[in-house]
Design an enzyme around this catalytic site. Structure first.
Site, PDB file in Angstrom:
ATOM      1  N   ASN A   1      32.329  31.418  28.317  1.00 20.50           N
ATOM      2  CA  ASN A   1      32.279  32.163  27.135  1.00 20.50           C
ATOM      3  C   ASN A   1      33.489  33.155  26.997  1.00 20.50           C
ATOM      4  O   ASN A   1      34.524  32.851  26.550  1.00 20.50           O
ATOM      5  CB  ASN A   1      31.007  32.836  26.893  1.00 20.50           C
ATOM      6  CG  ASN A   1      30.966  33.543  25.514  1.00 20.50           C
ATOM      7  OD1 ASN A   1      31.900  33.684  24.689  1.00 20.50           O
ATOM      8  ND2 ASN A   1      29.940  34.112  25.415  1.00 20.50           N
ATOM      9  N   ASP A   2      33.496  34.069  27.983  1.00 21.03           N
ATOM     10  CA  ASP A   2      34.425  35.206  27.967  1.00 21.03           C
ATOM     11  C   ASP A   2      36.010  34.614  28.269  1.00 21.03           C
ATOM     12  O   ASP A   2      36.868  34.858  27.652  1.00 21.03           O
ATOM     13  CB  ASP A   2      34.088  36.172  28.837  1.00 21.03           C
ATOM     14  CG  ASP A   2      33.077  37.044  28.510  1.00 21.03           C
ATOM     15  OD1 ASP A   2      32.669  37.034  27.329  1.00 21.03           O
ATOM     16  OD2 ASP A   2      32.267  37.572  29.064  1.00 21.03           O
ATOM     17  N   VAL A   3      35.993  33.715  29.246  1.00 24.93           N
ATOM     18  CA  VAL A   3      37.121  33.007  29.625  1.00 24.93           C
ATOM     19  C   VAL A   3      37.893  32.240  28.458  1.00 24.93           C
ATOM     20  O   VAL A   3      38.874  31.860  28.655  1.00 24.93           O
ATOM     21  CB  VAL A   3      36.860  32.189  30.929  1.00 24.93           C
ATOM     22  CG1 VAL A   3      36.532  32.947  32.016  1.00 24.93           C
ATOM     23  CG2 VAL A   3      36.286  30.973  30.802  1.00 24.93           C
ATOM     24  N   THR A   4      37.317  32.058  27.349  1.00 30.37           N
ATOM     25  CA  THR A   4      37.954  31.230  26.312  1.00 30.37           C
ATOM     26  C   THR A   4      38.148  32.091  24.956  1.00 30.37           C
ATOM     27  O   THR A   4      38.688  31.673  24.107  1.00 30.37           O
ATOM     28  CB  THR A   4      36.900  30.150  25.722  1.00 30.37           C
ATOM     29  OG1 THR A   4      35.868  30.731  25.241  1.00 30.37           O
ATOM     30  CG2 THR A   4      36.708  29.224  26.901  1.00 30.37           C
TER      31      THR A   4
ATOM     32  N   ALA B   1      30.800  40.332  29.032  1.00 31.05           N
ATOM     33  CA  ALA B   1      31.675  41.368  28.934  1.00 31.05           C
ATOM     34  C   ALA B   1      31.040  42.376  27.660  1.00 31.05           C
ATOM     35  O   ALA B   1      31.456  43.073  27.323  1.00 31.05           O
ATOM     36  CB  ALA B   1      33.068  40.934  28.652  1.00 31.05           C
TER      37      ALA B   1
END
Lengths: 102, 464
Positions: B393-396, B434
């Protein structure tokens, strides 16, 4: 003037940190998990201290407090040594290249 | 055996350990490297037995404990599922930490054996080394236990914070230093115990404020600590193998922590001080309701991917939770039969420990030359037809590139949004670790697949 042996050990320590630094940077990121498990296994070489501690004295003093702590340390380190190396082996065995026939 | 010969054997062990790490530079040489490590360990243990030369009843006890510990370790190593690797490593770290504490204790109680002086009159240098080793070992022990509990899900992954936390930790850290100083002056048992107890406490307090997804940094850091603890004991026992190993492991863990922090664009201190992410979701929940989302099913996804010429898979922690790696590989196999080119993109902090995703994919028989790191593959997204995001999720989140207000601003992300279409497998629209909304959900080219990662992947395979 004589150099304290401590300085020699410190030199080994610092040079090893440098070796570690360069060796670990060259580890491919896909093997970072096996890197952690194998460092775990090798840091259990602390078992040599435990062996010396638990072999101290004769058979009457074998169960004094210092020896017992030695035995316990051996137990813990042994779990780590066998567990660490074997799980690393198991993981590394899974890393395969693409089959050539494709 | 003379002390000199013994030292040379320990040096050989140390060199074999260096070769063990060196082997990990490529999967081909890695198995050989591991073998070197095993030989190094065997040499160290055998020469120690010979050097002590005491094959009395104590020796039998040692063999007994070795056997028990060894079988337990081997049993765990063969039984553990690959998805549980992060907690296994955390658990192993705690054992190294505790072993270091025990060795330090027995050296303190029986210094003659290690020729460190006598009880109540131990050499100052040795006292400093052993109390440092014990203290770091104790921090590693309790810290790893907390990390283990969090990773295992026994303890909530949410950060636990309270006011004055950092001052308390600072105070405890300083008191350890002061106590070591007085220990050198007074040689008192009680001070030594107190140092260990405070360090145990410090280990717990250091790790509880750090949230679940920061665990890659925590595990690496504890890895590093276990190395420094071993080195401390190595200095005490004047043992080269331990000093070399401690330095190697210490720097290895430190480098991994650095890589992980860089992968999140956060400083080491920011991670260690903790409190990141978790519950702060109120603002994002509100504004998310108005935005429309394109909702798809397995049929649509299969259609899109079948007609694509290239697909990039982006796995994350959710894949590990859903145990979807095998289903994923089956889907990729069917795609390949349809002539689709498939590769995998791994973000440095995907998962709960460094390299977590790579191990899971390797377990599912994905060849490692189809798996790429962020820098290697990020440019390929603009030429790819479908990006399949499974459990990440956050890494995209493209907001990391555009919004300086965002907590993840500046974090290197996978440029998933550049691909022609994005398939995003997720159970709900809830924000990631996050605590922020992912802009990608509302993009024109994104199709959300609301389902369990494993089930959705299997359904897609059926439809291919």
């Amino acid at each position: 003037m004589e150099i304290d042996p401590f300085i020699f050990r410190l030199s080994i320590f610092i040079l090893s940190i440098f070796i570690g630094y360069y060796v670990v940077w060259s580890v491919t990121p896909s093997l970072h998990t096996p890197l952690m498990s194998v460092t775990n296994a090798i840091s259990s070489v602390i078992i040599v201290g435990a062996i010396i501690a638990s072999l101290a004295g004769n058979s009457e003093t074998i169960f004094n407090v210092a020896n017992i702590f030695g035995f316990l340390a051996i137990l813990l380190a042994a779990v780590n040594i066998f567990g660490g190396f074997l799980v690393t082996q198991r993981m590394l065995a899974m890393y395969k290249k693409k089959k050539k026939d494709k | 055996m003379s002390a000199n010969l013994l030292a040379i054997f320990y040096l050989i062990s140390g060199i074999l350990f260096i070769l063990a790490l060196r082997g990990l530079s490529s999967p081909e040489t890695s198995r050989q490297g591991n073998f070197f490590g095993i030989i190094g360990m065997a040499i160290a243990i055998i020469v120690t037995f010979i050097a002590v030369g005491n094959f009395s009843i104590g020796f039998l006890y040692i063999l007994f404990f070795l056997l028990i510990g060894g079988s337990l370790g081997a049993f765990i190593a063969f039984k553990i599922p690959m998805t549980a690797m992060p907690e296994l490593v955390a658990g192993f770290h705690s054992l190294v930490g505790l072993a270091a504490v025990f060795v330090a204790i027995s050296a303190f109680l029986n210094p003659e054996v290690f020729s460190l002086g006598s009880v109540g009159n131990i050499k100052i240098a040795s006292l400093i080394e052993m109390s440092l080793g014990a203290s770091i070992g104790a921090i590693t022990f309790t810290g790893s236990i907390i990390a283990f509990l969090k990773l295992r899900g026994i303890m909530s992954g949410n950060p636990i914070t309270f006011t004055g936390q950092h001052y308390l930790n600072l105070l405890l850290g300083l008191s350890v230093v002061v106590l070591i100083f007085y220990l050198c002056k007074m040689q008192s048992d009680n001070l030594f115990w107190l140092i260990i107890i405070i360090s145990f406490l410090l280990g717990i307090l250091l790790i509880i404020p750090i949230g679940g997804a920061d665990m890659p940094v925590v595990i690496s850091m504890l890895n590093s600590y276990s190395g420094w603890a071993a080195a401390g004991i190595g200095f005490t026992l004047e043992n080269t193998a331990l000093i070399i190993t401690g330095a190697l492991v210490g720097s290895s863990g430190a480098i991994l922590s650095y890589i992980m922090c860089k992968g999140m664009n956060r400083s080491f201190f920011n991670v260690i001080l903790g409190g990141f992410g978790g519950t702060d979701q109120s603002s994002s929940v509100k504004n998310k309701e108005q935005k429309p989302v394109k909702n798809g099913n397995a049929d649509d996804a299969a259609f899109l991917m079948k007609n694509a010429s290239s697909v990039i898979i982006v796995p994350g922690y959710g894949m590990a939770v859903a145990q979807a790696q095998h289903a994923l590989r089956e889907m990729v196999d069917s795609l390949k039969k349809n002539g689709v080119k498939v590769s995998y993109a791994i973000h440095p902090v995907a998962g709960r420990m460094p390299g977590h995703m790579n191990v899971l994919l390797a377990e599912a028989n994905v060849p490692y030359d189809e798996v790429f790191e962020l820098e290697e593959i990020n440019n390929d997204f603009s030429n790819c037809d479908v990006a399949y995001v499974i459990g990440a999720n956050d890494v995209t989140n493209p907001i990391a590139k555009t919004d300086p207000q965002s907590p993840i601003y500046g974090m290197p992300i996978l440029d998933v949004e550049k691909s022609k279409s994005v398939l995003f497998v997720k159970r709900s629209l809830s924000p990631g670790y996050a605590g922020i909304d992912n802009d990608l959900f509302y993009r024109e080219n994104t199709l959300m697949l609301f389902a369990d990662a494993k089930k959705m992947t299997e359904d897609i395979t059926k439809n291919l």
